[in-house]
Design a protein around this motif. Structure first.
Motif, PDB file in Angstrom:
ATOM      1  N   GLU A  91     -17.198  15.637  -9.775  1.00 48.07           N
ATOM      2  CA  GLU A  91     -16.315  15.465  -8.826  1.00 48.07           C
ATOM      3  C   GLU A  91     -15.408  16.584  -8.517  1.00 48.07           C
ATOM      4  OE1 GLU A  91     -14.040  11.944  -6.284  1.00 48.07           O
ATOM      5  OE2 GLU A  91     -14.482  11.439  -8.185  1.00 48.07           O
ATOM      6  N   GLN A  92     -14.864  17.061  -9.720  1.00 47.22           N
ATOM      7  CA  GLN A  92     -13.937  18.406  -9.757  1.00 47.22           C
ATOM      8  C   GLN A  92     -14.437  19.393  -8.803  1.00 47.22           C
ATOM      9  OE1 GLN A  92     -12.892  20.182 -13.354  1.00 47.22           O
ATOM     10  NE2 GLN A  92     -14.916  19.094 -14.137  1.00 47.22           N
ATOM     11  N   TYR A  93     -15.700  19.467  -8.638  1.00 38.90           N
ATOM     12  CA  TYR A  93     -16.237  20.758  -8.147  1.00 38.90           C
ATOM     13  C   TYR A  93     -16.807  20.544  -6.743  1.00 38.90           C
ATOM     14  CZ  TYR A  93     -16.474  21.929 -13.111  1.00 38.90           C
ATOM     15  OH  TYR A  93     -16.396  22.510 -14.285  1.00 38.90           O
ATOM     16  N   GLN A  94     -16.281  19.578  -6.275  1.00 38.78           N
ATOM     17  CA  GLN A  94     -16.732  19.105  -4.835  1.00 38.78           C
ATOM     18  C   GLN A  94     -15.982  19.957  -3.628  1.00 38.78           C
ATOM     19  OE1 GLN A  94     -16.993  14.673  -3.422  1.00 38.78           O
ATOM     20  NE2 GLN A  94     -15.117  15.479  -2.178  1.00 38.78           N
ATOM     21  N   GLN A  95     -16.937  20.196  -2.767  1.00 40.67           N
ATOM     22  CA  GLN A  95     -16.271  21.062  -1.472  1.00 40.67           C
ATOM     23  C   GLN A  95     -16.813  20.212  -0.314  1.00 40.67           C
ATOM     24  OE1 GLN A  95     -17.370  25.354  -1.643  1.00 40.67           O
ATOM     25  NE2 GLN A  95     -17.813  25.008  -3.821  1.00 40.67           N
ATOM     26  N   ILE A  96     -16.102  20.167   0.495  1.00 43.53           N
ATOM     27  CA  ILE A  96     -16.249  19.454   1.794  1.00 43.53           C
ATOM     28  C   ILE A  96     -16.497  20.524   2.829  1.00 43.53           C
ATOM     29  CG2 ILE A  96     -15.661  17.942   3.513  1.00 43.53           C
ATOM     30  CD1 ILE A  96     -14.241  16.299   1.336  1.00 43.53           C
ATOM     31  N   ARG A  97     -17.717  20.654   3.572  1.00 47.41           N
ATOM     32  CA  ARG A  97     -18.062  21.542   4.689  1.00 47.41           C
ATOM     33  C   ARG A  97     -18.537  20.887   5.883  1.00 47.41           C
ATOM     34  NH1 ARG A  97     -21.071  25.952   1.536  1.00 47.41           N
ATOM     35  NH2 ARG A  97     -19.111  26.466  -0.072  1.00 47.41           N
ATOM     36  N   GLU A  98     -17.655  21.523   6.827  1.00 47.91           N
ATOM     37  CA  GLU A  98     -17.711  20.672   8.298  1.00 47.91           C
ATOM     38  C   GLU A  98     -19.040  21.278   8.914  1.00 47.91           C
ATOM     39  OE1 GLU A  98     -14.836  19.806  12.017  1.00 47.91           O
ATOM     40  OE2 GLU A  98     -14.385  21.589  10.890  1.00 47.91           O
ATOM     41  N   TYR A  99     -19.581  20.339   9.561  1.00 52.14           N
ATOM     42  CA  TYR A  99     -20.658  20.756  10.450  1.00 52.14           C
ATOM     43  C   TYR A  99     -20.069  21.532  11.724  1.00 52.14           C
ATOM     44  CZ  TYR A  99     -24.107  17.728   8.105  1.00 52.14           C
ATOM     45  OH  TYR A  99     -24.892  17.009   7.162  1.00 52.14           O
ATOM     46  N   SER A 100     -21.004  22.457  11.878  1.00 53.78           N
ATOM     47  CA  SER A 100     -20.274  23.248  12.992  1.00 53.78           C
ATOM     48  C   SER A 100     -20.248  22.520  14.273  1.00 53.78           C
ATOM     49  CB  SER A 100     -20.987  24.548  13.469  1.00 53.78           C
ATOM     50  OG  SER A 100     -20.642  25.323  14.444  1.00 53.78           O
ATOM     51  N   GLY A 101     -19.012  22.327  15.018  1.00 55.95           N
ATOM     52  CA  GLY A 101     -18.948  21.507  16.250  1.00 55.95           C
ATOM     53  C   GLY A 101     -18.745  19.973  16.398  1.00 55.95           C
ATOM     54  N   ASP A 136     -20.036  12.768   6.193  1.00 51.28           N
ATOM     55  CA  ASP A 136     -20.761  11.938   7.121  1.00 51.28           C
ATOM     56  C   ASP A 136     -21.424  10.460   6.000  1.00 51.28           C
ATOM     57  OD1 ASP A 136     -23.038  12.709   5.310  1.00 51.28           O
ATOM     58  OD2 ASP A 136     -23.663  14.141   6.935  1.00 51.28           O
ATOM     59  N   GLU A 137     -21.952   9.616   6.763  1.00 49.66           N
ATOM     60  CA  GLU A 137     -22.167   8.394   5.884  1.00 49.66           C
ATOM     61  C   GLU A 137     -23.145   8.803   4.689  1.00 49.66           C
ATOM     62  OE1 GLU A 137     -23.811   3.563   6.507  1.00 49.66           O
ATOM     63  OE2 GLU A 137     -23.665   5.275   8.098  1.00 49.66           O
ATOM     64  N   ASP A 144     -27.382  18.290   6.311  1.00 52.24           N
ATOM     65  CA  ASP A 144     -28.557  17.587   7.088  1.00 52.24           C
ATOM     66  C   ASP A 144     -29.387  16.519   6.515  1.00 52.24           C
ATOM     67  OD1 ASP A 144     -27.946  19.740   8.808  1.00 52.24           O
ATOM     68  OD2 ASP A 144     -29.351  20.930   8.186  1.00 52.24           O
ATOM     69  N   GLU A 145     -28.386  15.593   6.010  1.00 49.44           N
ATOM     70  CA  GLU A 145     -28.958  14.476   5.306  1.00 49.44           C
ATOM     71  C   GLU A 145     -30.108  14.589   4.447  1.00 49.44           C
ATOM     72  OE1 GLU A 145     -29.307  11.414   8.321  1.00 49.44           O
ATOM     73  OE2 GLU A 145     -27.110  11.321   8.731  1.00 49.44           O
ATOM     74  N   GLU A 146     -30.075  15.514   3.716  1.00 47.77           N
ATOM     75  CA  GLU A 146     -31.254  16.019   2.762  1.00 47.77           C
ATOM     76  C   GLU A 146     -30.467  16.551   1.437  1.00 47.77           C
ATOM     77  OE1 GLU A 146     -34.705  18.840   3.371  1.00 47.77           O
ATOM     78  OE2 GLU A 146     -33.040  20.079   3.077  1.00 47.77           O
ATOM     79  N   ASN A 205     -17.395  16.575  14.009  1.00 47.42           N
ATOM     80  CA  ASN A 205     -16.263  16.012  13.294  1.00 47.42           C
ATOM     81  C   ASN A 205     -16.849  15.244  11.968  1.00 47.42           C
ATOM     82  OD1 ASN A 205     -13.391  15.786  12.737  1.00 47.42           O
ATOM     83  ND2 ASN A 205     -13.548  13.628  13.966  1.00 47.42           N
ATOM     84  N   GLU A 206     -17.664  15.801  11.527  1.00 44.07           N
ATOM     85  CA  GLU A 206     -18.378  15.414  10.303  1.00 44.07           C
ATOM     86  C   GLU A 206     -18.426  16.414   9.275  1.00 44.07           C
ATOM     87  OE1 GLU A 206     -21.826  12.995  11.353  1.00 44.07           O
ATOM     88  OE2 GLU A 206     -20.498  10.977  11.082  1.00 44.07           O
TER      89      GLU A 206
END
Length: 139
Positions: free
Chosen positions: A22-32, A4-5, A58-60, A34-35
């Motif tokens: 940055e090497q420890y970054q994980q990207i997790r999808e919001y349920s349902g 998300d932005e 949750d933008e926090e 496409n962000e």
């Protein structure tokens, strides 16, 4: 899946300050949706079990270390939140603060930060553990 932005903007600021994270970054999808949002878990150099973690869910922004965490997302602007969160992360990794974990009978009671060597008052039968990024806060 795209961040998300809010997460994209914060990640650019975070990685410009701490490129090694940055090497420890994980990207997790919001349920349902496409962000996605970020979860970053950086092991402490003093003890791999002590993890500094950062989330943009949750933008926090939530920043945690060991049994302590705090939230950033209540300033007038996102930019102000980002700056305060980055400063807090810097305070942890530069050992300007340490984490105090209060336990009673080996069970967690509360956690807080300390910025000097003054320890919190304890109730009867409580003990404390002190955690810092490099494990040298009191040395």
């Amino acid at each position: 899946m795209q961040l998300d932005e809010y997460s994209m903007i914060f990640s650019k600021i975070l990685y410009s300050t701490f490129p090694e994270f940055e090497q420890y970054q994980q990207i997790r999808e919001y349920s349902g949706l496409n962000e996605a949002y970020l979860i970053i878990e950086i092991p402490s150099p003093s003890n791999n079990d002590n993890v500094l973690w950062i989330s943009t869910c949750d933008e926090e922004i939530t920043v945690g270390f060991d049994w302590y965490h705090t939230h950033f997302g209540y300033s007038e602007t996102d930019e102000e939140d980002f700056k305060i969160a980055i400063d807090h992360i810097r305070d942890i990794v530069e050992e300007k603060i340490a984490i105090v974990i209060v336990k009673k009978n080996d069970s967690w009671v509360r956690s807080s930060i300390i910025t000097d060597k003054d320890l919190p008052l304890l109730n009867e039968d409580e003990t404390i553990d002190i955690k810092s990024w490099n494990g040298t806060y009191f040395n």
